[in-house]
Design an enzyme around this catalytic site. Structure first.
Site, short mmCIF file in Angstrom:
data_model
loop_
_atom_site.label_atom_id
_atom_site.label_comp_id
_atom_site.label_asym_id
_atom_site.label_seq_id
_atom_site.Cartn_x
_atom_site.Cartn_y
_atom_site.Cartn_z
N HIS A 91 0.52 -4.89 -5.86
CA HIS A 91 -0.88 -4.72 -6.14
C HIS A 91 -1.56 -4.93 -4.72
CE1 HIS A 91 -5.26 -6.09 -6.61
NE2 HIS A 91 -5.18 -5.49 -7.83
N GLU A 103 -3.93 -1.92 -2.86
CA GLU A 103 -5.19 -2.12 -2.40
C GLU A 103 -5.00 -2.86 -0.83
OE1 GLU A 103 -7.47 -4.65 -5.12
OE2 GLU A 103 -7.47 -3.01 -6.70
N GLU A 151 -5.38 -16.82 -6.80
CA GLU A 151 -5.63 -17.16 -8.12
C GLU A 151 -4.51 -18.11 -8.63
OE1 GLU A 151 -4.74 -14.87 -12.40
OE2 GLU A 151 -5.36 -13.62 -10.64
N VAL A 205 3.96 -6.55 -14.89
CA VAL A 205 3.70 -5.51 -16.07
C VAL A 205 3.79 -4.23 -15.71
CG1 VAL A 205 2.70 -7.49 -17.38
CG2 VAL A 205 1.22 -5.86 -16.10
#
Length: 335
Positions: free
Chosen positions: A218, A249, A161, A277
């Site tokens: 994450h 994940e 990303e 966050v």
């Protein structure tokens, strides 16, 4: 001749899209600008349906400065984040990072952009507040006559990303005199040391010899997932034997972390997100009551569990790293 300066471009391609450890799960493109595949459309529709059914209170959205004002001036510092629909967490993390950057660089107008359109759409539907996506933020900069654009992502690491952001901004390069990218949070060995210090000092009150302190990131199938193991290795090497790092994940997995904790003599477990966050992942995958949540798994194993629902962006020392990276980017323009 107009100049595009990119401090870093990780061009290694991976099979999975990293979501910036933001507390939300799937990035979707702006439906007005890009077509999506049938599979993507199905996924988006399912998540939009779930989002529409959301009825929990995440805080007062009006307290958050969305930073999509015009009258930017010639110098802009654009802070790009994946985003979260959790209003209080957004204000206390992403908003706090933006505020610190604004204080550090008064000559720059600080503005916001989110990469996740599904989050942008959800906030708009629920709260009537519109946050710029990346294209909207860049178009706003162009329309306002910005000449120097500094882009500071709030991403945790280099990943697909981040690379996509570099490519997206590069498409606008001719519209500006100068464009420069700041590094994500974990970009150098020095960054890892600073983050280790930040999170261990943040949790020092729980470090009583009987408590396992577990951070949940994450995770991604991409090579950049190695940052989690690197952080674990650093913590272990520096004597933080009761600190554990896992992912939602990827690896280390919940099963890996649970096994490591069970190998010790711990009575209590502290769970905290290793994410900017405290959004959906933190509230549900980590602290939720579902049978597959981290909280439920550790309780089932016999531990007393406490969840700290706070994102890394709430930590002043973490925010300072983003300020330092933006400073390095700005300094590069002066060379």
């Amino acid at each position: 001749m107009k100049k595009l300066t990119i401090l870093t471009m990780m061009l290694a391609m991976a099979t999975a899209i990293w979501t910036g450890c933001s507390g939300e799960t799937t990035e979707t493109k702006n439906s007005g600008s890009e077509a999506v595949s049938t599979a993507e459309t199905t996924s988006v529709s399912a998540e939009e349906t779930a989002a529409d059914e959301e009825n929990y209170d995440t805080g007062d959205a009006s307290l958050d400065n969305v930073r999509n004002q015009d009258e930017i001036g010639e110098k802009e510092l654009l802070v790009l984040s994946f985003g979260t629909s959790y209003n209080d967490s957004r204000r206390l993390t992403i908003g706090a990072i933006e505020n610190d950057l604004e204080k550090a660089f008064p000559d720059y107008a600080v503005r916001r952009g989110f990469t996740a359109n599904i989050i942008i759409d959800h906030i708009q539907r629920r709260d009537g507040i519109l946050i710029d996506d990346v294209n909207a933020a860049l178009n706003r900069a162009v329309d306002n006559g910005v000449k120097t654009l500094v882009v500071q992502p709030t991403h945790l690491m280099h990943g697909l990303e981040y690379d996509e952001l570099v490519e997206s901004v590069s498409e606008y390069a001719d519209a500006f005199d100068q464009v420069v990218f700041g590094e994500p949070l974990l970009s150098s060995d020095e960054d890892f040391v600073k983050v280790e210090k930040a999170i261990t000092e943040w949790t020092a009150e729980y470090d009583d010899g009987k408590t396992a302190i577990c951070f949940m990131g994450h995770g991604t199938e991409a090579a950049s997932n190695e940052v989690y193991q690197k952080m674990q290795d650093l913590l272990t090497a520096d004597g933080y034997a009761n600190y554990f790092v896992g992912t939602v994940e990827a690896t280390p997995s919940l099963e890996d972390v649970l096994a490591a904790v069970q190998a010790g003599n711990y009575e209590r477990v502290i769970l905290e997100p290793l994410m900017v966050v405290a959004g959906d992942h933190a509230n549900n995958d980590m602290a939720g009551e579902e049978e597959d949540s981290w909280k439920t798994a550790f309780e089932a194993a016999g531990y007393e569990v406490e969840c700290l629902l706070r994102g890394l962006g709430e930590n002043e020392a973490i925010r300072e790293i983003y300020v330092e990276h933006a400073q390095a980017a700005i300094h590069s323009l002066e060379q």
